[in-house]
Write a protein that holds these residues in place. Structure first.
Motif, mmCIF file in Angstrom:
data_model
loop_
_atom_site.group_PDB
_atom_site.id
_atom_site.type_symbol
_atom_site.label_atom_id
_atom_site.label_comp_id
_atom_site.label_asym_id
_atom_site.label_seq_id
_atom_site.Cartn_x
_atom_site.Cartn_y
_atom_site.Cartn_z
ATOM 1 N N GLN A 1 0.844 -1.185 0.000
ATOM 2 C CA GLN A 1 0.000 0.000 0.000
ATOM 3 C C GLN A 1 0.880 1.236 0.000
ATOM 4 O O GLN A 1 1.819 1.343 0.776
ATOM 5 N N THR A 2 0.565 2.138 -0.883
ATOM 6 C CA THR A 2 1.296 3.385 -0.975
ATOM 7 C C THR A 2 0.687 4.377 0.003
ATOM 8 O O THR A 2 -0.521 4.594 -0.012
ATOM 9 N N PRO A 3 1.519 4.943 0.850
ATOM 10 C CA PRO A 3 0.963 5.924 1.777
ATOM 11 C C PRO A 3 0.457 7.142 1.000
ATOM 12 O O PRO A 3 0.954 7.436 -0.083
ATOM 13 N N PRO A 4 -0.538 7.824 1.540
ATOM 14 C CA PRO A 4 -1.031 9.016 0.854
ATOM 15 C C PRO A 4 0.073 10.062 0.770
ATOM 16 O O PRO A 4 0.946 10.120 1.640
ATOM 17 N N PRO A 5 0.048 10.861 -0.280
ATOM 18 C CA PRO A 5 1.097 11.884 -0.390
ATOM 19 C C PRO A 5 0.987 12.874 0.758
ATOM 20 O O PRO A 5 -0.104 13.139 1.267
ATOM 21 N N GLY A 6 2.125 13.369 1.182
ATOM 22 C CA GLY A 6 2.139 14.344 2.263
ATOM 23 C C GLY A 6 1.543 15.661 1.804
ATOM 24 O O GLY A 6 1.491 15.960 0.620
ATOM 25 N N ARG A 7 1.072 16.416 2.756
ATOM 26 C CA ARG A 7 0.521 17.724 2.443
ATOM 27 C C ARG A 7 1.561 18.773 2.810
ATOM 28 O O ARG A 7 2.288 18.629 3.781
ATOM 29 N N THR A 8 1.603 19.824 2.047
ATOM 30 C CA THR A 8 2.551 20.897 2.300
ATOM 31 C C THR A 8 2.063 21.780 3.446
ATOM 32 O O THR A 8 0.884 21.745 3.818
ATOM 33 N N ASP A 9 2.969 22.591 3.961
ATOM 34 C CA ASP A 9 2.590 23.547 5.000
ATOM 35 C C ASP A 9 1.471 24.466 4.509
ATOM 36 O O ASP A 9 0.533 24.755 5.253
ATOM 37 N N ASP A 10 1.581 24.923 3.262
ATOM 38 C CA ASP A 10 0.555 25.811 2.726
ATOM 39 C C ASP A 10 -0.804 25.127 2.682
ATOM 40 O O ASP A 10 -1.830 25.733 3.008
ATOM 41 N N GLU A 11 -0.829 23.869 2.274
ATOM 42 C CA GLU A 11 -2.093 23.124 2.232
ATOM 43 C C GLU A 11 -2.666 22.945 3.637
ATOM 44 O O GLU A 11 -3.868 23.121 3.855
ATOM 45 N N LEU A 12 -1.815 22.593 4.582
ATOM 46 C CA LEU A 12 -2.278 22.402 5.958
ATOM 47 C C LEU A 12 -2.750 23.719 6.581
ATOM 48 O O LEU A 12 -3.722 23.745 7.338
ATOM 49 N N ALA A 13 -2.079 24.814 6.230
ATOM 50 C CA ALA A 13 -2.459 26.123 6.764
ATOM 51 C C ALA A 13 -3.822 26.570 6.240
ATOM 52 O O ALA A 13 -4.471 27.416 6.849
ATOM 53 N N GLN A 14 -4.250 26.007 5.133
ATOM 54 C CA GLN A 14 -5.556 26.364 4.569
ATOM 55 C C GLN A 14 -6.689 25.517 5.142
ATOM 56 O O GLN A 14 -7.852 25.706 4.784
ATOM 57 N N SER A 15 -6.372 24.611 6.039
ATOM 58 C CA SER A 15 -7.400 23.777 6.667
ATOM 59 C C SER A 15 -8.393 24.653 7.415
ATOM 60 O O SER A 15 -8.031 25.699 7.957
ATOM 61 N N ASP A 16 -9.620 24.213 7.464
ATOM 62 C CA ASP A 16 -10.660 24.921 8.211
ATOM 63 C C ASP A 16 -10.594 24.443 9.662
ATOM 64 O O ASP A 16 -11.306 23.531 10.065
ATOM 65 N N ILE A 17 -9.714 25.063 10.421
ATOM 66 C CA ILE A 17 -9.473 24.638 11.805
ATOM 67 C C ILE A 17 -10.743 24.743 12.658
ATOM 68 O O ILE A 17 -11.044 23.802 13.407
#
Length: 140
Positions: free
Chosen positions: A9-25
């Protein structure tokens, strides 16, 4: 009986800091504190990392978030949301207050406050790790 070869199983690709910073916290807090399972996992995973990225970018010290976790644990999320300055700095106050207000709509009693405090501690720890990593990269 022989089993079919297992496909790695291939792990899901990592998310960048910019992508994580756009999360709806705020939404992640509402759902992660209200429901266990994948919502809680997302809150303590991507949500905590995204929050740490955002706070790191505006220069908040990990100790300020760790202290806020203690306030939440002792006084509750609603109490912390009403503080004039839950963390230092106007931009950070606005951001963190939105998180706390969202969490306050989802928590129910001491257990919910404890879960929110644990999330803030996770954010503080990740923020600290980012600082250590950044200082080591700069030092190389």
């Amino acid at each position: 009986m022989t089993s079919a070869p297992q496909t790695p199983q291939t792990p899901p690709p990592g998310r960048t800091d910019d992508e994580l910073a756009q999360s709806d916290i705020p939404a992640m807090l509402r759902y992660g504190l209200s429901f266990a399972g994948p919502h809680r996992t997302a809150l303590f995973g991507d949500g905590a990392v995204g929050a740490a990225v955002l706070l790191d970018r505006i220069g908040i010290q990990p100790r300020a978030v760790a202290f806020l976790a203690k306030v939440v644990r002792r006084g509750g999320v609603r109490y912390a949301a009403e503080l004039r300055e839950p963390v230092p700095g106007d931009e950070a106050v606005s951001m963190v207050r939105a998180w706390l207000e969202s969490a306050a709509t989802a928590v129910g009693g001491v257990d919910g406050d404890e879960e929110a405090a644990r999330w803030l501690e996770a954010v503080a720890e990740l923020l600290s790790l980012r600082r250590v990593h950044d200082s080591r990269v700069v030092g190389e």
